[in-house]
Design a protein around this motif. Structure first.
Motif, PDB file in Angstrom:
ATOM      1  N   ARG A 116       0.849  -1.188   0.000  1.00  0.00           N
ATOM      2  CA  ARG A 116       0.000   0.000   0.000  1.00  0.00           C
ATOM      3  C   ARG A 116       0.885   1.239   0.000  1.00  0.00           C
ATOM      4  O   ARG A 116       2.056   1.182   0.369  1.00  0.00           O
ATOM      5  CB  ARG A 116      -0.891   0.023   1.253  1.00  0.00           C
ATOM      6  CG  ARG A 116      -1.808  -1.169   1.379  1.00  0.00           C
ATOM      7  CD  ARG A 116      -2.947  -1.067   0.358  1.00  0.00           C
ATOM      8  NE  ARG A 116      -3.871  -2.172   0.474  1.00  0.00           N
ATOM      9  CZ  ARG A 116      -3.897  -3.225  -0.315  1.00  0.00           C
ATOM     10  NH1 ARG A 116      -2.990  -3.351  -1.267  1.00  0.00           N
ATOM     11  NH2 ARG A 116      -4.803  -4.161  -0.177  1.00  0.00           N
ATOM     12  N   LEU A 117       0.296   2.375  -0.381  1.00  0.00           N
ATOM     13  CA  LEU A 117       1.019   3.644  -0.379  1.00  0.00           C
ATOM     14  C   LEU A 117       0.419   4.566   0.666  1.00  0.00           C
ATOM     15  O   LEU A 117      -0.801   4.639   0.819  1.00  0.00           O
ATOM     16  CB  LEU A 117       0.951   4.311  -1.748  1.00  0.00           C
ATOM     17  CG  LEU A 117       1.705   3.602  -2.865  1.00  0.00           C
ATOM     18  CD1 LEU A 117       1.487   4.319  -4.179  1.00  0.00           C
ATOM     19  CD2 LEU A 117       3.170   3.505  -2.549  1.00  0.00           C
ATOM     20  N   ARG A 118       1.286   5.265   1.376  1.00  0.00           N
ATOM     21  CA  ARG A 118       0.861   6.223   2.391  1.00  0.00           C
ATOM     22  C   ARG A 118       1.385   7.595   1.965  1.00  0.00           C
ATOM     23  O   ARG A 118       2.556   7.734   1.629  1.00  0.00           O
ATOM     24  CB  ARG A 118       1.434   5.820   3.748  1.00  0.00           C
ATOM     25  CG  ARG A 118       1.204   6.853   4.801  1.00  0.00           C
ATOM     26  CD  ARG A 118       1.575   6.349   6.168  1.00  0.00           C
ATOM     27  NE  ARG A 118       0.517   6.754   7.061  1.00  0.00           N
ATOM     28  CZ  ARG A 118      -0.213   5.928   7.780  1.00  0.00           C
ATOM     29  NH1 ARG A 118       0.007   4.640   7.741  1.00  0.00           N
ATOM     30  NH2 ARG A 118      -1.154   6.374   8.564  1.00  0.00           N
ATOM     31  N   PRO A 119       0.541   8.597   2.000  1.00  0.00           N
ATOM     32  CA  PRO A 119       1.010   9.936   1.612  1.00  0.00           C
ATOM     33  C   PRO A 119       2.113  10.437   2.536  1.00  0.00           C
ATOM     34  O   PRO A 119       2.089  10.192   3.737  1.00  0.00           O
ATOM     35  CB  PRO A 119      -0.234  10.808   1.756  1.00  0.00           C
ATOM     36  CG  PRO A 119      -1.371   9.879   1.825  1.00  0.00           C
ATOM     37  CD  PRO A 119      -0.869   8.576   2.323  1.00  0.00           C
ATOM     38  N   ALA A 120       3.083  11.107   1.951  1.00  0.00           N
ATOM     39  CA  ALA A 120       4.198  11.674   2.696  1.00  0.00           C
ATOM     40  C   ALA A 120       4.320  13.152   2.322  1.00  0.00           C
ATOM     41  O   ALA A 120       3.709  13.599   1.336  1.00  0.00           O
ATOM     42  CB  ALA A 120       5.479  10.923   2.365  1.00  0.00           C
ATOM     43  N   PRO A 121       5.066  13.911   3.088  1.00  0.00           N
ATOM     44  CA  PRO A 121       5.180  15.344   2.795  1.00  0.00           C
ATOM     45  C   PRO A 121       5.806  15.631   1.431  1.00  0.00           C
ATOM     46  O   PRO A 121       6.549  14.813   0.892  1.00  0.00           O
ATOM     47  CB  PRO A 121       6.092  15.860   3.911  1.00  0.00           C
ATOM     48  CG  PRO A 121       6.065  14.838   4.964  1.00  0.00           C
ATOM     49  CD  PRO A 121       5.750  13.546   4.306  1.00  0.00           C
ATOM     50  N   GLN A 122       5.505  16.792   0.927  1.00  0.00           N
ATOM     51  CA  GLN A 122       6.050  17.326  -0.321  1.00  0.00           C
ATOM     52  C   GLN A 122       5.726  16.442  -1.524  1.00  0.00           C
ATOM     53  O   GLN A 122       6.539  16.228  -2.410  1.00  0.00           O
ATOM     54  CB  GLN A 122       7.565  17.519  -0.193  1.00  0.00           C
ATOM     55  CG  GLN A 122       7.926  18.518   0.885  1.00  0.00           C
ATOM     56  CD  GLN A 122       9.405  18.729   1.005  1.00  0.00           C
ATOM     57  OE1 GLN A 122      10.199  18.049   0.369  1.00  0.00           O
ATOM     58  NE2 GLN A 122       9.787  19.686   1.849  1.00  0.00           N
ATOM     59  N   GLY A 123       4.520  15.895  -1.541  1.00  0.00           N
ATOM     60  CA  GLY A 123       4.045  15.161  -2.709  1.00  0.00           C
ATOM     61  C   GLY A 123       4.629  13.782  -2.890  1.00  0.00           C
ATOM     62  O   GLY A 123       4.474  13.173  -3.950  1.00  0.00           O
ATOM     63  N   ARG A 124       5.311  13.285  -1.900  1.00  0.00           N
ATOM     64  CA  ARG A 124       5.896  11.958  -2.015  1.00  0.00           C
ATOM     65  C   ARG A 124       4.962  10.917  -1.424  1.00  0.00           C
ATOM     66  O   ARG A 124       3.915  11.238  -0.884  1.00  0.00           O
ATOM     67  CB  ARG A 124       7.237  11.911  -1.278  1.00  0.00           C
ATOM     68  CG  ARG A 124       8.291  12.716  -1.985  1.00  0.00           C
ATOM     69  CD  ARG A 124       9.613  12.551  -1.306  1.00  0.00           C
ATOM     70  NE  ARG A 124      10.248  13.860  -1.297  1.00  0.00           N
ATOM     71  CZ  ARG A 124      10.857  14.407  -0.273  1.00  0.00           C
ATOM     72  NH1 ARG A 124      10.933  13.759   0.858  1.00  0.00           N
ATOM     73  NH2 ARG A 124      11.402  15.583  -0.363  1.00  0.00           N
ATOM     74  N   ALA A 125       5.382   9.651  -1.526  1.00  0.00           N
ATOM     75  CA  ALA A 125       4.593   8.554  -0.951  1.00  0.00           C
ATOM     76  C   ALA A 125       5.561   7.510  -0.386  1.00  0.00           C
ATOM     77  O   ALA A 125       6.631   7.282  -0.936  1.00  0.00           O
ATOM     78  CB  ALA A 125       3.706   7.919  -2.011  1.00  0.00           C
ATOM     79  N   HIS A 126       5.153   6.922   0.728  1.00  0.00           N
ATOM     80  CA  HIS A 126       5.923   5.838   1.321  1.00  0.00           C
ATOM     81  C   HIS A 126       5.159   4.546   1.138  1.00  0.00           C
ATOM     82  O   HIS A 126       3.937   4.519   1.230  1.00  0.00           O
ATOM     83  CB  HIS A 126       6.152   6.079   2.820  1.00  0.00           C
ATOM     84  CG  HIS A 126       7.026   7.242   3.116  1.00  0.00           C
ATOM     85  ND1 HIS A 126       8.286   7.385   2.591  1.00  0.00           N
ATOM     86  CD2 HIS A 126       6.817   8.352   3.882  1.00  0.00           C
ATOM     87  CE1 HIS A 126       8.823   8.509   3.033  1.00  0.00           C
ATOM     88  NE2 HIS A 126       7.936   9.115   3.812  1.00  0.00           N
ATOM     89  N   ARG A 127       5.918   3.474   0.917  1.00  0.00           N
ATOM     90  CA  ARG A 127       5.296   2.168   0.732  1.00  0.00           C
ATOM     91  C   ARG A 127       5.090   1.495   2.084  1.00  0.00           C
ATOM     92  O   ARG A 127       5.980   1.483   2.922  1.00  0.00           O
ATOM     93  CB  ARG A 127       6.176   1.294  -0.154  1.00  0.00           C
ATOM     94  CG  ARG A 127       5.598  -0.093  -0.377  1.00  0.00           C
ATOM     95  CD  ARG A 127       6.385  -0.862  -1.374  1.00  0.00           C
ATOM     96  NE  ARG A 127       6.020  -0.393  -2.707  1.00  0.00           N
ATOM     97  CZ  ARG A 127       6.642  -0.763  -3.807  1.00  0.00           C
ATOM     98  NH1 ARG A 127       7.661  -1.579  -3.757  1.00  0.00           N
ATOM     99  NH2 ARG A 127       6.251  -0.307  -4.971  1.00  0.00           N
TER     100      ARG A 127
END
Length: 136
Positions: free
Chosen positions: A104-115
């Motif tokens: 799954r992807l989780r939103p991260a700051p500055q338009g990024r995403a963490h898996r």
């Protein structure tokens, strides 16, 4: 199939008939958390392990409790004339292997995403029987 391979497969099949086991596939718990509980009951008598699992506060203990009960039921199906209390059953082997992962992807700051990896596991419980036969 080659002769040696066929003989080996038949020998393994015969050995498996005498062993009682139960499997739990794709359990939605991480293998690391399940191994913590599995290590506690490895090699213990069935009655002791059920008591340990019953009073454990971990969520993985509930799933292992049902799995051990299922392995006992499988042993009783093979040995209808024997009694569980007199047989001296113990947990011969318990394996926790990694299963499939949900990614799954989780939103991260500055338009990024963490898996995020949501892990699952496969548990196999094999019961053994102590031989209480004494030679006079």
């Amino acid at each position: 199939m080659g002769v040696r391979k066929k003989q080996m497969a038949e020998r393994l099949k015969e050995e498996r008939k005498s062993v009682a086991f139960a499997k739990l596939n794709n359990c939605p718990t991480s293998p690391r958390k399940m191994r913590l509980v599995a290590d506690i009951i490895r090699g213990k008598k069935v009655e002791d392990s059920l008591n340990i699992l019953k009073f454990s506060s971990k969520e993985a203990a509930r799933r292992l409790d049902k799995l051990v009960l299922s392995a006992i039921a499988n042993w009783q199906a093979k040995n209808e004339d024997s009694d569980v209390a007199e047989a001296g059953l113990f947990i011969k082997e318990i394996r926790v292997d990694g299963g499939s992962m949900l990614k799954r992807l989780r939103p991260a700051p500055q338009g990024r995403a963490h898996r995020i990896r949501k892990r699952s596991n496969h548990v196999t419980v094999v019961l053994g029987q102590t031989n209480n036969t004494e030679v006079n």
